[in-house]
Design a protein around this motif. Structure first.
Motif, PDB file in Angstrom:
ATOM      1  N   GLU A 171      84.200 -72.280 -86.985  1.00 41.43           N
ATOM      2  CA  GLU A 171      84.549 -72.412 -85.570  1.00 41.43           C
ATOM      3  C   GLU A 171      84.664 -71.048 -84.889  1.00 41.43           C
ATOM      4  OE1 GLU A 171      87.940 -74.970 -85.186  1.00 41.43           O
ATOM      5  OE2 GLU A 171      87.042 -76.481 -86.508  1.00 41.43           O
ATOM      6  N   ASP A 172      84.789 -69.997 -85.687  1.00 40.59           N
ATOM      7  CA  ASP A 172      84.867 -68.626 -85.160  1.00 40.59           C
ATOM      8  C   ASP A 172      83.446 -68.127 -84.921  1.00 40.59           C
ATOM      9  OD1 ASP A 172      85.043 -65.902 -84.729  1.00 40.59           O
ATOM     10  OD2 ASP A 172      86.264 -65.496 -86.497  1.00 40.59           O
ATOM     11  N   THR A 206      92.851 -74.981-102.004  1.00 40.50           N
ATOM     12  CA  THR A 206      91.963 -75.346-100.910  1.00 40.50           C
ATOM     13  C   THR A 206      90.519 -75.153-101.345  1.00 40.50           C
ATOM     14  OG1 THR A 206      93.626 -74.582 -99.340  1.00 40.50           O
ATOM     15  CG2 THR A 206      91.389 -74.878 -98.508  1.00 40.50           C
ATOM     16  N   LYS A 207      89.678 -76.128-101.033  1.00 40.72           N
ATOM     17  CA  LYS A 207      88.263 -76.022-101.372  1.00 40.72           C
ATOM     18  C   LYS A 207      87.569 -75.061-100.409  1.00 40.72           C
ATOM     19  CE  LYS A 207      87.563 -80.456-103.541  1.00 40.72           C
ATOM     20  NZ  LYS A 207      86.647 -81.589-103.657  1.00 40.72           N
ATOM     21  N   LEU A 221      87.509 -74.511 -96.165  1.00 36.49           N
ATOM     22  CA  LEU A 221      87.749 -73.238 -95.502  1.00 36.49           C
ATOM     23  C   LEU A 221      86.558 -72.859 -94.621  1.00 36.49           C
ATOM     24  CD1 LEU A 221      89.314 -71.210 -98.448  1.00 36.49           C
ATOM     25  CD2 LEU A 221      90.492 -72.002 -96.383  1.00 36.49           C
ATOM     26  N   HIS A 222      85.360 -73.038 -95.157  1.00 40.74           N
ATOM     27  CA  HIS A 222      84.147 -72.700 -94.402  1.00 40.74           C
ATOM     28  C   HIS A 222      84.079 -73.487 -93.097  1.00 40.74           C
ATOM     29  CE1 HIS A 222      80.013 -71.880 -93.340  1.00 40.74           C
ATOM     30  NE2 HIS A 222      79.752 -73.170 -93.371  1.00 40.74           N
ATOM     31  N   TYR A 269      82.221 -65.291 -87.246  1.00 45.27           N
ATOM     32  CA  TYR A 269      81.966 -65.772 -88.615  1.00 45.27           C
ATOM     33  C   TYR A 269      80.649 -66.531 -88.645  1.00 45.27           C
ATOM     34  CZ  TYR A 269      82.332 -68.538 -92.875  1.00 45.27           C
ATOM     35  OH  TYR A 269      82.073 -69.128 -94.086  1.00 45.27           O
ATOM     36  N   ARG A 270      80.465 -67.415 -87.687  1.00 46.73           N
ATOM     37  CA  ARG A 270      79.250 -68.242 -87.645  1.00 46.73           C
ATOM     38  C   ARG A 270      77.998 -67.373 -87.534  1.00 46.73           C
ATOM     39  NH1 ARG A 270      78.231 -72.774 -89.803  1.00 46.73           N
ATOM     40  NH2 ARG A 270      76.028 -72.895 -89.517  1.00 46.73           N
ATOM     41  N   GLN A 271      78.052 -66.342 -86.686  1.00 43.68           N
ATOM     42  CA  GLN A 271      76.899 -65.452 -86.527  1.00 43.68           C
ATOM     43  C   GLN A 271      76.609 -64.718 -87.841  1.00 43.68           C
ATOM     44  OE1 GLN A 271      77.202 -62.520 -83.416  1.00 43.68           O
ATOM     45  NE2 GLN A 271      75.266 -61.565 -83.974  1.00 43.68           N
ATOM     46  N   ALA A 272      77.629 -64.196 -88.481  1.00 48.19           N
ATOM     47  CA  ALA A 272      77.436 -63.486 -89.746  1.00 48.19           C
ATOM     48  C   ALA A 272      76.889 -64.434 -90.811  1.00 48.19           C
ATOM     49  CB  ALA A 272      78.754 -62.866 -90.203  1.00 48.19           C
ATOM     50  N   TYR A 273      77.411 -65.640 -90.851  1.00 48.79           N
ATOM     51  CA  TYR A 273      76.948 -66.636 -91.820  1.00 48.79           C
ATOM     52  C   TYR A 273      75.480 -66.994 -91.561  1.00 48.79           C
ATOM     53  CZ  TYR A 273      76.846 -70.894 -94.630  1.00 48.79           C
ATOM     54  OH  TYR A 273      76.529 -71.851 -95.567  1.00 48.79           O
TER      55      TYR A 273
END
Length: 92
Positions: free
Chosen positions: A13-14, A2-3, A7-8, A17-21
């Motif tokens: 969508e979480d 999987t690329k 995955l990103h 995760y989005r906030q941390a990113y």
């Protein structure tokens, strides 16, 4: 296999995760800027390291964002790549 980009997209969508990113965006931007300065100067990581009198692994860590460069290190990168360092503060 999987690329990572696939995955990103799924992880993005979480909300957590989005906030941390998003909080890491400035670090990603700095790493990208370092890579662009090196590639515009047509240098490999090893060549840049020689010009900076450091190791290729240090350059790799800088470009990955795993270490935070000091202003002095950024100045060394600028000299080694034939660029000018400019640091600014912008309104949020």
């Amino acid at each position: 296999m999987t690329k990572v980009s696939k995955l990103h997209r799924g992880w993005a969508e979480d909300p957590e995760y989005r906030q941390a990113y998003d909080e890491l965006a400035p670090e990603f931007a700095l790493a990208q800027t370092l890579i662009e300065a090196r590639t515009r100067a047509d240098l490999t990581q090893a060549e840049l390291a020689r010009r900076m009198q450091t190791t290729q692994s240090t350059v790799a860590r800088l470009e990955s964002g795993r270490i935070h460069p000091s202003t002095r290190t950024l100045e060394r990168i600028a000299r080694a790549t034939g660029t000018h360092l400019r640091i600014s503060f912008e309104p949020a």
